[in-house]
Design a protein around this motif. Structure first.
Motif, PDB file in Angstrom:
ATOM      1  N   THR A 172     -56.972 -14.986 -35.373  1.00 45.63           N
ATOM      2  CA  THR A 172     -57.769 -15.686 -36.390  1.00 45.63           C
ATOM      3  C   THR A 172     -59.087 -16.173 -35.793  1.00 45.63           C
ATOM      4  OG1 THR A 172     -55.744 -16.421 -37.456  1.00 45.63           O
ATOM      5  CG2 THR A 172     -57.736 -17.605 -38.047  1.00 45.63           C
ATOM      6  N   PHE A 219     -45.664 -15.631 -30.919  1.00 48.80           N
ATOM      7  CA  PHE A 219     -46.239 -15.193 -32.196  1.00 48.80           C
ATOM      8  C   PHE A 219     -47.335 -16.155 -32.659  1.00 48.80           C
ATOM      9  CE2 PHE A 219     -42.260 -12.825 -32.268  1.00 48.80           C
ATOM     10  CZ  PHE A 219     -42.640 -11.608 -32.807  1.00 48.80           C
ATOM     11  N   ALA A 220     -47.116 -17.441 -32.447  1.00 43.74           N
ATOM     12  CA  ALA A 220     -48.103 -18.438 -32.880  1.00 43.74           C
ATOM     13  C   ALA A 220     -49.402 -18.274 -32.099  1.00 43.74           C
ATOM     14  CB  ALA A 220     -47.540 -19.848 -32.689  1.00 43.74           C
ATOM     15  N   ASN A 274     -51.144 -15.000 -33.381  1.00 39.79           N
ATOM     16  CA  ASN A 274     -51.772 -15.166 -34.696  1.00 39.79           C
ATOM     17  C   ASN A 274     -52.983 -16.095 -34.630  1.00 39.79           C
ATOM     18  OD1 ASN A 274     -50.322 -13.450 -36.481  1.00 39.79           O
ATOM     19  ND2 ASN A 274     -48.564 -14.793 -36.278  1.00 39.79           N
ATOM     20  N   CYS A 283     -42.449 -15.061 -40.038  1.00 38.61           N
ATOM     21  CA  CYS A 283     -42.958 -16.407 -39.762  1.00 38.61           C
ATOM     22  C   CYS A 283     -44.162 -16.285 -38.817  1.00 38.61           C
ATOM     23  CB  CYS A 283     -41.866 -17.257 -39.109  1.00 38.61           C
ATOM     24  SG  CYS A 283     -42.459 -18.868 -38.554  1.00 38.61           S
ATOM     25  N   PRO A 284     -45.331 -16.836 -39.204  1.00 40.81           N
ATOM     26  CA  PRO A 284     -46.513 -16.682 -38.353  1.00 40.81           C
ATOM     27  C   PRO A 284     -46.403 -17.423 -37.028  1.00 40.81           C
ATOM     28  CG  PRO A 284     -47.023 -18.039 -40.273  1.00 40.81           C
ATOM     29  CD  PRO A 284     -45.636 -17.520 -40.475  1.00 40.81           C
ATOM     30  N   GLU A 285     -45.460 -18.357 -36.946  1.00 41.38           N
ATOM     31  CA  GLU A 285     -45.336 -19.136 -35.704  1.00 41.38           C
ATOM     32  C   GLU A 285     -44.253 -18.618 -34.769  1.00 41.38           C
ATOM     33  OE1 GLU A 285     -47.201 -23.414 -36.996  1.00 41.38           O
ATOM     34  OE2 GLU A 285     -45.026 -23.296 -36.828  1.00 41.38           O
ATOM     35  N   CYS A 286     -43.233 -17.930 -35.306  1.00 41.37           N
ATOM     36  CA  CYS A 286     -42.157 -17.495 -34.390  1.00 41.37           C
ATOM     37  C   CYS A 286     -41.616 -16.101 -34.692  1.00 41.37           C
ATOM     38  CB  CYS A 286     -41.040 -18.523 -34.329  1.00 41.37           C
ATOM     39  SG  CYS A 286     -39.884 -18.455 -35.699  1.00 41.37           S
ATOM     40  N   GLY A 287     -42.145 -15.439 -35.709  1.00 38.41           N
ATOM     41  CA  GLY A 287     -41.837 -14.019 -35.890  1.00 38.41           C
ATOM     42  C   GLY A 287     -40.511 -13.680 -36.560  1.00 38.41           C
ATOM     43  N   VAL A 288     -39.737 -14.676 -37.036  1.00 39.06           N
ATOM     44  CA  VAL A 288     -38.474 -14.312 -37.701  1.00 39.06           C
ATOM     45  C   VAL A 288     -38.743 -13.897 -39.156  1.00 39.06           C
ATOM     46  CG1 VAL A 288     -37.002 -15.774 -36.250  1.00 39.06           C
ATOM     47  CG2 VAL A 288     -37.942 -16.709 -38.394  1.00 39.06           C
ATOM     48  N   LYS A 305     -55.285 -23.107 -33.542  1.00 38.07           N
ATOM     49  CA  LYS A 305     -56.538 -22.422 -33.906  1.00 38.07           C
ATOM     50  C   LYS A 305     -57.742 -23.307 -33.561  1.00 38.07           C
ATOM     51  CE  LYS A 305     -54.567 -20.386 -38.004  1.00 38.07           C
ATOM     52  NZ  LYS A 305     -54.643 -20.410 -39.466  1.00 38.07           N
ATOM     53  N   TYR A 312     -37.336 -26.183 -29.562  1.00 36.87           N
ATOM     54  CA  TYR A 312     -37.933 -26.493 -30.879  1.00 36.87           C
ATOM     55  C   TYR A 312     -37.499 -27.857 -31.390  1.00 36.87           C
ATOM     56  CZ  TYR A 312     -39.855 -21.787 -31.723  1.00 36.87           C
ATOM     57  OH  TYR A 312     -40.589 -20.634 -31.659  1.00 36.87           O
ATOM     58  N   VAL A 367     -35.752 -21.722 -37.673  1.00 41.99           N
ATOM     59  CA  VAL A 367     -35.836 -21.549 -36.209  1.00 41.99           C
ATOM     60  C   VAL A 367     -36.871 -22.500 -35.614  1.00 41.99           C
ATOM     61  CG1 VAL A 367     -36.328 -19.929 -34.323  1.00 41.99           C
ATOM     62  CG2 VAL A 367     -35.077 -19.159 -36.345  1.00 41.99           C
ATOM     63  N   CYS A 368     -38.118 -22.462 -36.131  1.00 39.45           N
ATOM     64  CA  CYS A 368     -39.179 -23.263 -35.495  1.00 39.45           C
ATOM     65  C   CYS A 368     -39.630 -24.451 -36.335  1.00 39.45           C
ATOM     66  CB  CYS A 368     -40.379 -22.388 -35.149  1.00 39.45           C
ATOM     67  SG  CYS A 368     -41.371 -21.859 -36.563  1.00 39.45           S
ATOM     68  N   SER A 383     -46.413 -24.266 -30.058  1.00 39.21           N
ATOM     69  CA  SER A 383     -46.337 -23.044 -30.868  1.00 39.21           C
ATOM     70  C   SER A 383     -45.960 -23.346 -32.321  1.00 39.21           C
ATOM     71  CB  SER A 383     -45.381 -22.029 -30.231  1.00 39.21           C
ATOM     72  OG  SER A 383     -44.104 -22.586 -30.016  1.00 39.21           O
ATOM     73  N   HIS A 384     -45.190 -24.409 -32.571  1.00 41.98           N
ATOM     74  CA  HIS A 384     -45.004 -24.839 -33.964  1.00 41.98           C
ATOM     75  C   HIS A 384     -46.121 -25.832 -34.287  1.00 41.98           C
ATOM     76  CE1 HIS A 384     -43.686 -26.349 -37.697  1.00 41.98           C
ATOM     77  NE2 HIS A 384     -43.100 -27.431 -37.248  1.00 41.98           N
ATOM     78  N   GLY A 385     -47.262 -25.291 -34.654  1.00 43.61           N
ATOM     79  CA  GLY A 385     -48.437 -26.103 -34.923  1.00 43.61           C
ATOM     80  C   GLY A 385     -49.653 -25.189 -34.879  1.00 43.61           C
ATOM     81  N   ILE A 386     -49.612 -24.164 -35.712  1.00 46.22           N
ATOM     82  CA  ILE A 386     -50.599 -23.083 -35.628  1.00 46.22           C
ATOM     83  C   ILE A 386     -52.007 -23.536 -36.022  1.00 46.22           C
ATOM     84  CG2 ILE A 386     -50.214 -22.121 -37.971  1.00 46.22           C
ATOM     85  CD1 ILE A 386     -50.122 -19.323 -36.533  1.00 46.22           C
ATOM     86  N   PRO A 404     -37.417 -12.259 -31.925  1.00 44.55           N
ATOM     87  CA  PRO A 404     -37.668 -13.072 -33.123  1.00 44.55           C
ATOM     88  C   PRO A 404     -37.399 -14.543 -32.769  1.00 44.55           C
ATOM     89  CG  PRO A 404     -36.259 -11.191 -33.623  1.00 44.55           C
ATOM     90  CD  PRO A 404     -36.369 -11.250 -32.128  1.00 44.55           C
ATOM     91  N   GLY A 405     -38.307 -15.413 -33.159  1.00 42.66           N
ATOM     92  CA  GLY A 405     -38.165 -16.832 -32.825  1.00 42.66           C
ATOM     93  C   GLY A 405     -39.057 -17.264 -31.674  1.00 42.66           C
ATOM     94  N   CYS A 406     -39.737 -16.305 -31.032  1.00 46.12           N
ATOM     95  CA  CYS A 406     -40.576 -16.584 -29.852  1.00 46.12           C
ATOM     96  C   CYS A 406     -41.879 -17.283 -30.239  1.00 46.12           C
ATOM     97  CB  CYS A 406     -40.890 -15.265 -29.156  1.00 46.12           C
ATOM     98  SG  CYS A 406     -42.005 -15.442 -27.750  1.00 46.12           S
ATOM     99  N   GLY A 407     -42.244 -18.280 -29.462  1.00 44.09           N
ATOM    100  CA  GLY A 407     -43.490 -19.011 -29.713  1.00 44.09           C
ATOM    101  C   GLY A 407     -44.744 -18.202 -29.439  1.00 44.09           C
ATOM    102  N   ASP A 460     -54.282 -15.724 -43.257  1.00 49.28           N
ATOM    103  CA  ASP A 460     -54.542 -14.976 -42.019  1.00 49.28           C
ATOM    104  C   ASP A 460     -53.755 -13.669 -41.982  1.00 49.28           C
ATOM    105  OD1 ASP A 460     -56.189 -16.975 -41.165  1.00 49.28           O
ATOM    106  OD2 ASP A 460     -54.718 -17.913 -39.836  1.00 49.28           O
ATOM    107  N   ASN A 461     -52.621 -13.658 -42.681  1.00 48.66           N
ATOM    108  CA  ASN A 461     -51.804 -12.449 -42.687  1.00 48.66           C
ATOM    109  C   ASN A 461     -51.795 -11.763 -44.058  1.00 48.66           C
ATOM    110  OD1 ASN A 461     -50.714 -12.377 -39.901  1.00 48.66           O
ATOM    111  ND2 ASN A 461     -50.035 -14.429 -40.453  1.00 48.66           N
ATOM    112  N   MET A 482     -57.736  -9.615 -39.872  1.00 50.21           N
ATOM    113  CA  MET A 482     -56.660  -9.688 -38.879  1.00 50.21           C
ATOM    114  C   MET A 482     -56.067  -8.296 -38.668  1.00 50.21           C
ATOM    115  SD  MET A 482     -55.894 -12.832 -37.824  1.00 50.21           S
ATOM    116  CE  MET A 482     -54.155 -13.250 -37.809  1.00 50.21           C
TER     117      MET A 482
END
Lengths: 52, 283
Positions: B29, B21-22, B25, A39-44, B180, B208, A8-9, B173-176, B16-19, A21-22, B3
């Motif tokens: 941290t 989350f990044a 997280n 997934c820590p970046e998009c939750g899937v 941070k 994405y 996905v991401c 968001s794809h670049g956690i 699910p798939g949403c940015g 971290d998790n 955490m």
């Protein structure tokens, strides 16, 4: 142990790094991640990852 | 502090798939990191607005305030002025910050109030199922613009630089790991910190694939160069098919609004005391 990529991401799970971290220690194989891990970046879930 | 300690009982309802989350997280941290370095979590206050992003405060176990639409900045400003010892972190969506609450953002930058604003910029109103926002590209097709928008987006970084923000960065968001680093730098910066996060809405504007091809990390560290920052910021205008820089664009230390405000308060107190002395002598 191989790396896995989120389809996905694009996040890459690297077993050498884990996901500290998790609560996932370095050295944890993708197959050994708990089913609740996402997934820590998009939750899937794990089912959205492909073997690299 | 782990955490897990920063988590809450609230069920996460983002797609699910949403940015988002990044961002969640990353900020957890960084908060854990600050705590380990000795900063007590009870001195952190989170403020959110209205939109998908706003649920973030439900998922983090520190003090927080759910503001109304577009009003994250005035609430965060009030909290900071009431107690300057607090670290105040505001979360807002692009509709929230660049639409409904734009004037607040500009004045916070102008005043250099010491708060951090993290913008979840998915370039669409996701919670209301896909209307265009001030950063949607020209021609964006959504529920309110089925034939495509006929207006150009604004470049929020350029606007913030012109308004006086003293910390300006962009994340994705794809670049956690980068997120941070930026969040930590922004929160510890003294002054108004602004971070635009390209946070993908997988349901209504899935960028994405596009972003993954276009983003790169800034390498130079000439953070105080206004003209250089402007040049880098203008490389991508949120509309053209250009490379998208990520990282810190601009950073500068100048007195903050609350420092000047407290000086003024002290001067006023002295003035009142002197008036009282004169009156007592005269009467």
């Amino acid at each position: 142990m191989s790396k896995y990529r989120c389809i996905v991401c694009g996040y890459i799970y690297d077993p050498q790094i884990g996901d500290p971290d998790n609560g996932i220690n370095p050295g944890t194989a993708f197959e050994d991640l708990p089913d609740s891990w996402v997934c820590p970046e998009c939750g899937v879930g794990k089912d959205m990852f492909e073997n690299l | 502090m782990t955490m897990k300690d920063l988590s809450t009982y609230a069920k996460n309802t983002w797609c699910p798939g949403c940015g988002n989350f990044a961002i969640l997280n990353s900020i957890k941290t960084v908060l854990a990191m600050l705590n380990e370095e000795g900063f007590p979590l009870e001195r952190i206050v989170l403020v959110s607005g209205i939109g998908c992003h706003a649920k973030i405060v439900d998922y983090i176990n520190v003090n927080s305030f759910y503001a109304i639409h577009g009003r994250v900045v005035p609430v965060a400003t009030g909290v900071k002025l009431a107690n300057p010892d607090l670290k105040v972190i505001g979360f807002a969506g692009d509709g929230d910050a660049y639409g409904e609450g734009l004037e607040h953002l500009i004045f916070a930058a102008k005043r250099n109030i010491d708060i951090t604003m993290i913008i979840h910029n998915n370039r669409v109103y996701g919670l209301t199922t896909g209307q265009y926002t001030p950063t949607s590209p020209l021609g964006f097709r959504g529920r309110s613009t089925p034939k495509g928008t006929i207006e150009l987006p604004l470049n929020p970084l350029e606007l913030m630089l012109a308004s006086g923000a003293t910390f300006i960065a962009r994340g994705y968001s794809h670049g956690i790991e980068l997120l941070k680093r930026i969040f930590k730098e922004a929160i510890t910066h003294k002054g108004f910190s602004f971070i635009d996060v390209l946070q993908v809405c997988v349901t209504f504007f899935n960028m994405y694939e596009y972003y993954n091809k276009k983003v790169y990390e800034l390498e130079d560290d000439d953070f105080q160069n206004y003209d250089g920052a402007l040049r880098k910021i203008r490389e991508w205008d949120y509309n053209s098919d250009a490379p998208i820089a990520l990282g810190t664009f601009y950073k500068k230390e100048i007195p903050t609004f609350e420092e000047r405000f407290l000086e003024y308060e002290t001067r006023e107190a002295d003035r009142n005391l002197k008036i009282k002395e004169i009156l007592e002598r005269a009467i």
